[in-house]
Design a protein around this motif. Structure first.
Motif, PDB file in Angstrom:
ATOM      1  N   ALA A 164      55.505  84.290  53.212  1.00  0.00           N
ATOM      2  CA  ALA A 164      54.411  85.128  52.730  1.00  0.00           C
ATOM      3  C   ALA A 164      54.326  86.430  53.524  1.00  0.00           C
ATOM      4  CB  ALA A 164      53.094  84.368  52.807  1.00  0.00           C
ATOM      5  N   VAL A 165      54.527  86.347  54.836  1.00  0.00           N
ATOM      6  CA  VAL A 165      54.464  87.549  55.675  1.00  0.00           C
ATOM      7  C   VAL A 165      55.502  88.572  55.231  1.00  0.00           C
ATOM      8  CG1 VAL A 165      54.923  88.441  57.995  1.00  0.00           C
ATOM      9  CG2 VAL A 165      53.464  86.431  57.696  1.00  0.00           C
TER      10      VAL A 165
ATOM     11  N   ALA B 111      51.712  93.797  58.891  1.00  0.00           N
ATOM     12  CA  ALA B 111      51.347  93.182  57.605  1.00  0.00           C
ATOM     13  C   ALA B 111      50.349  92.040  57.811  1.00  0.00           C
ATOM     14  CB  ALA B 111      52.600  92.676  56.898  1.00  0.00           C
ATOM     15  N   ILE B 112      50.613  91.227  58.819  1.00  0.00           N
ATOM     16  CA  ILE B 112      49.685  90.141  59.124  1.00  0.00           C
ATOM     17  C   ILE B 112      48.307  90.693  59.461  1.00  0.00           C
ATOM     18  CG2 ILE B 112      49.172  88.280  60.768  1.00  0.00           C
ATOM     19  CD1 ILE B 112      52.242  87.906  61.037  1.00  0.00           C
TER      20      ILE B 112
ATOM     21  N   SER C 299      53.550  76.494  61.292  1.00  0.00           N
ATOM     22  CA  SER C 299      54.383  75.843  62.298  1.00  0.00           C
ATOM     23  C   SER C 299      54.047  76.423  63.661  1.00  0.00           C
ATOM     24  CB  SER C 299      55.872  76.037  61.997  1.00  0.00           C
ATOM     25  OG  SER C 299      56.250  77.385  62.271  1.00  0.00           O
ATOM     26  N   ILE C 300      54.596  75.830  64.698  1.00  0.00           N
ATOM     27  CA  ILE C 300      54.296  76.238  66.063  1.00  0.00           C
ATOM     28  C   ILE C 300      54.811  77.644  66.364  1.00  0.00           C
ATOM     29  CG2 ILE C 300      56.408  75.308  67.096  1.00  0.00           C
ATOM     30  CD1 ILE C 300      52.846  74.954  68.525  1.00  0.00           C
ATOM     31  N   ARG C 301      55.777  78.137  65.575  1.00  0.00           N
ATOM     32  CA  ARG C 301      56.410  79.414  65.868  1.00  0.00           C
ATOM     33  C   ARG C 301      55.838  80.577  65.057  1.00  0.00           C
ATOM     34  NH1 ARG C 301      59.298  76.369  62.510  1.00  0.00           N
ATOM     35  NH2 ARG C 301      60.217  77.284  60.647  1.00  0.00           N
ATOM     36  N   ASP C 302      54.772  80.346  64.305  1.00  0.00           N
ATOM     37  CA  ASP C 302      54.263  81.389  63.408  1.00  0.00           C
ATOM     38  C   ASP C 302      53.608  82.540  64.167  1.00  0.00           C
ATOM     39  OD1 ASP C 302      55.056  80.170  61.083  1.00  0.00           O
ATOM     40  OD2 ASP C 302      53.165  79.097  60.799  1.00  0.00           O
ATOM     41  N   ASP C 303      53.904  83.765  63.721  1.00  0.00           N
ATOM     42  CA  ASP C 303      53.149  84.938  64.158  1.00  0.00           C
ATOM     43  C   ASP C 303      51.864  85.019  63.337  1.00  0.00           C
ATOM     44  OD1 ASP C 303      54.975  85.926  66.059  1.00  0.00           O
ATOM     45  OD2 ASP C 303      56.208  86.803  64.474  1.00  0.00           O
TER      46      ASP C 303
ATOM     47  N   GLY D 201      40.765  89.397  55.141  1.00  0.00           N
ATOM     48  CA  GLY D 201      40.179  88.065  55.129  1.00  0.00           C
ATOM     49  C   GLY D 201      41.033  87.014  54.445  1.00  0.00           C
ATOM     50  N   SER D 202      41.893  87.408  53.520  1.00  0.00           N
ATOM     51  CA  SER D 202      42.786  86.475  52.825  1.00  0.00           C
ATOM     52  C   SER D 202      43.771  87.271  51.986  1.00  0.00           C
ATOM     53  CB  SER D 202      41.994  85.519  51.923  1.00  0.00           C
ATOM     54  OG  SER D 202      41.426  86.227  50.825  1.00  0.00           O
ATOM     55  N   ILE D 203      44.814  86.585  51.515  1.00  0.00           N
ATOM     56  CA  ILE D 203      45.771  87.236  50.617  1.00  0.00           C
ATOM     57  C   ILE D 203      45.087  87.625  49.317  1.00  0.00           C
ATOM     58  CG2 ILE D 203      47.879  86.889  49.262  1.00  0.00           C
ATOM     59  CD1 ILE D 203      48.854  85.018  51.515  1.00  0.00           C
TER      60      ILE D 203
END
Length: 414
Positions: free
Chosen positions: A246-247, A279-280, A318-322, A287-289
């Protein structure tokens, strides 16, 4: 002194290799067998029947053999009611509980067969009598272990359980005739993609639901716009992905890059490596996509089309998400349950260039779901098959080639 038990096989047991597998399994586990009855289907659409007397040196060895036979569809000839024990505590199952396969399964309860609802592999089976069931009739359904509640009546052992693997008849006609499992990079890509397109059309014509499971490589490879077309035109009904997909889809809309690279020119713009985190930040600010789409911040892409056309999506973190994005589910159990709900609704699943999500979704699918797995790495499809998703057909090809051709076949080929 030996002990014995009679088991039965029904269906396309010769064409599918099930009978041969049973013979080999019995011998590999130190048992022996006698074929007491064998009724062979004389035409390709006719089913066969076999009854085997299975023998072993002791009860433990016999039980092991019968258990393994049961997993591939050999069922006892003299069915008795299943055995049950109440769960002693929340998330705790009785010793010797029955762990499900992903094949359609029935439980014998008070002399009647109950079809197990929401079948998937590696679950417990809960049985409710008519007094506890919402419908007033007895029912059986699966529960993952962390969902088991104290007092749930859990199926134990192998008695009174019937597994029904999907038939694989000799006839290879129809839209899904090519879906016989396996991994190959030798098949003609355009020909196979055309068959996938036909399979999607057949699923939609039958009123079925198509789920796309996507990895970030789909955006990096330039296939984003074509997947967005498939969502917009209704060939993809649901989306399952991780935060990264999505990012980068949104990054492509806002900055024209994916992971800092222009997917058309392959240039790396100045400060492009920061685009994904920008982008994030923009989506968090909205507030949301969905809010970012409604405000006009996001104007194109897969996530945009999902919002615009009300296609439900699950983003599992996941643990690695930005970031992550506000829509990303960061609780692992909650994310798994959301994926499971989608998987139970899907009639056909496209696993597109994502190993971890492919395995996660594949583990939740019944063996009756139609599955196509596409990845440049053959190990992705191989691992999916090794974990039990034997109904999957694999294409080893570039996702950036597969999705555009598929979209052309479905949309432009109409």
């Amino acid at each position: 002194m030996t002990v014995s038990r009679v088991v039965e096989l029904e269906g396309h047991i010769i064409d599918s290799g099930t009978m041969q597998s049973c013979f080999g399994l019995i011998m590999d586990l130190g048992g022996s067998f006698t074929v007491e009855a064998f009724d062979i289907g004389r035409r390709k659409e006719e089913e066969s029947y076999a009854r085997l007397l299975v023998e072993a040196d002791d009860e433990d060895a016999l039980q092991t053999i019968v258990h393994e036979l049961h997993q591939i569809g050999a069922n006892p000839a003299d069915p008795k009611d299943a055995t049950f024990e109440p769960a002693p505590a929340d998330k705790v199952v009785p010793h010797g509980f029955y762990s499900t396969t992903n094949h359609p399964t029935d439980i014998r309860y008070e002399g009647e067969w109950l079809t197990v609802d929401d079948i998937e592999m590696d679950c417990a089976v809960v049985v409710e009598d008519g007094d506890r069931s919402p419908t007033g009739d007895p029912r059986a359904y699966t529960k993952v272990l962390n969902a088991v509640e104290a007092g749930d009546l859990i199926v134990t052992g192998d008695t009174g359980i019937r597994v029904r693997p999907p038939d694989r008849p000799r006839d290879t006609g129809g839209a899904f005739g090519f879906m016989k499992g396996g991994v190959s990079s030798e098949r003609p890509s355009e020909s196979t993609i055309r068959k996938v397109a036909t399979a999607i059309e057949e699923t939609k014509n039958e009123g079925g639901t198509v789920l796309a499971v996507c990895g970030p490589a789909l955006v990096h490879s330039g296939a984003r716009e074509d997947l967005a077309r498939l969502v917009r035109e209704g060939y993809v009904d649901m989306l399952s992905a991780g935060n990264g997909f999505a990012v980068h889809d949104i990054e492509r809309d806002l900055y024209g890059t994916s992971l800092g690279m222009d997917t058309e020119t392959l240039d790396h713009p100045r400060h492009g490596h920061k685009h994904h985190i920008y982008a994030i930040s923009e989506v968090i600010r909205e507030g949301s996509i969905e809010a970012a789409v409604e405000s006009g911040t996001i104007e194109s892409g897969v996530m945009y089309e999902c919002v615009e056309h009300d296609r439900p999506f699950v983003l599992a973190g996941s643990i690695r998400d930005d970031g992550p994005l506000p829509d990303t589910i960061t609780d692992a159990v909650e994310a798994q349950n959301a994926i499971r709900e989608q998987a139970h609704e899907a009639d056909m699943v496209l696993l597109l260039s994502t190993l971890l999500h492919s395995v996660a979704v594949g583990n939740c699918l019944p063996s009756t779901a139609r599955v196509v797995c596409v990845d440049i790495n053959p190990a992705t499809v191989t691992q999916l098959l090794d974990r039990g998703s034997a109904q999957a057909v694999g294409m080893v090809t570039d996702i950036g080639t597969f999705v555009p051709i598929l979209a052309d076949e479905l949309i432009d080929g109409e």
